[in-house]
Write a protein that holds these residues in place. Structure first.
Motif, PDB file in Angstrom:
ATOM      1  N   GLN A  10     -19.703 -16.916  17.608  1.00  0.00           N
ATOM      2  CA  GLN A  10     -19.942 -15.853  18.583  1.00  0.00           C
ATOM      3  C   GLN A  10     -20.541 -14.617  17.909  1.00  0.00           C
ATOM      4  N   VAL A 279     -21.192 -21.072  23.514  1.00  0.00           N
ATOM      5  CA  VAL A 279     -19.876 -20.904  22.873  1.00  0.00           C
ATOM      6  C   VAL A 279     -18.711 -21.445  23.685  1.00  0.00           C
ATOM      7  N   LEU A 285     -15.060 -15.312  24.749  1.00  0.00           N
ATOM      8  CA  LEU A 285     -16.167 -15.707  23.892  1.00  0.00           C
ATOM      9  C   LEU A 285     -17.525 -15.510  24.555  1.00  0.00           C
TER      10      LEU A 285
END
Length: 336
Positions: A10, A279, A285
């Protein structure tokens, strides 16, 4: 518990998206009919440009660029929230009627309520919010069932119906308006970035500064709302209360954005999907990435659109729709 490798991924993607926005912004600043070449950008930023160069950069291109990025971020976050609370991947503030409600309120305000130009800038986001809120209340009432409560699928279907009805109301308003005012409303409907000046940035910025951190704080609640209702209730989530709070947040974000950019759809649909593909579905996230993707998508669409056809270009809303409509159909076919 989020795996450290996902957190690292991330962060890397976040930095890459910031770099992508920066590069696109630099390209955007150097493109346009007015004479301001790339080799003059840094000198002008440092105060070494001519009056014309400084006017083009600081009064025309830079405020438009910032407004576009901020509005794209707001629309993306609004879409991510709506998809979470409705558990429907096709939810988007433009598709389910929120943008249309804001647009009708702005049109009525612009046509029938006299106001000083200085106040107009700061009133527009508030008027858009009230219009979108009223629309959302009606959507909520019609989608709610005494037996089953608020079903996410009903919310989306009723919202699409309201969007169509409000489009008809907008046509009625246009038919009774003066020619000069009709031109403004038509630009708004097409998704033209009309609020491209510094006061509009100061009018939009407080909404994002407040609501982006609030949404990130509520990310864990969004995760739970995406589960089965019995599971969410079992872990102590007040489902209706959380849905209403997050729905108000999504409405405020969408209304503040479209108040200065016009009726732009599909950003809130595409950005969360792209972020989830990168992600995964955890809101902690993908939401930060979706915000940046939304800002980049609208910036990219506006940069291409305003330089594609001379002299006025193609509105960003139309450019986004050219990409978003096929994407919407693709997602719809996947769900069938």
């Amino acid at each position: 518990m989020i795996h450290p490798s996902l957190r690292k991924k991330q962060r890397v993607l976040f930095i890459l998206l910031l770099a992508l926005i920066s590069v696109t912004a630099l390209i955007s600043l150097g493109l346009g009919a007015a004479g301001l070449s790339y080799d003059r950008l840094i000198p002008v930023f440092l105060g070494e440009g001519t009056f014309k160069e400084e006017f083009v950069l600081f009064s025309i291109r830079l405020p438009r660029l910032i407004i576009t990025i901020l509005a794209g971020m707001a629309l993306a976050l609004s879409g991510a929230i709506l998809q979470g609370i409705t558990r429907n991947d096709l939810a988007d503030p433009g598709i389910i009627g929120i943008n249309s409600g804001a647009g009708v309120a702005i049109a009525a305000f612009f046509l029938f309520i006299p106001i000083e130009p200085g106040s107009f800038v700061y009133m527009i986001p508030l008027v858009a919010f009230l219009g979108a809120l009223l629309t959302a209340c009606f959507i909520y009432i019609f989608a709610y069932s005494k037996n089953t409560g608020l079903q996410p699928v009903n919310l989306v279907l009723v919202g699409i119906g309201f969007s169509s009805a409000l489009s008809g109301a907008m046509i009625v308003l246009i038919s009774s308006a003066e020619r000069e005012k009709v031109d403004f409303i038509v630009q708004w409907l097409a998704g033209n970035i009309w609020g491209a000046d510094w006061p509009f940035i100061w009018a939009l910025l407080p909404w994002l500064v407040t609501l982006i951190p609030f949404t990130l704080y509520k990310a864990s609640r969004l995760n739970l709302l995406g589960l089965n209702e019995s599971v969410a209730i079992g872990v102590g989530v007040a489902i209706e209360k959380e849905r209403i709070i997050l729905l108000l947040t999504a409405i405020a974000l969408a209304a503040s954005a479209v108040s200065v950019t016009g009726g732009i759809s599909f950003i809130g649909l595409m950005a969360p999907h792209i972020a989830k593909a990168l992600v995964g579905p955890r809101n902690q996230l993908f939401i930060p990435l979706a915000i940046l993707i939304g800002g980049w998508l609208l910036l990219f669409a506006d940069t291409i659109g305003r330089n594609l056809v001379e002299p006025n270009g193609i509105p960003a809303g139309i450019m986004v729709a050219l990409i978003g409509a096929p994407y919407f159909l693709y997602l719809l076919l996947k769900k069938i």
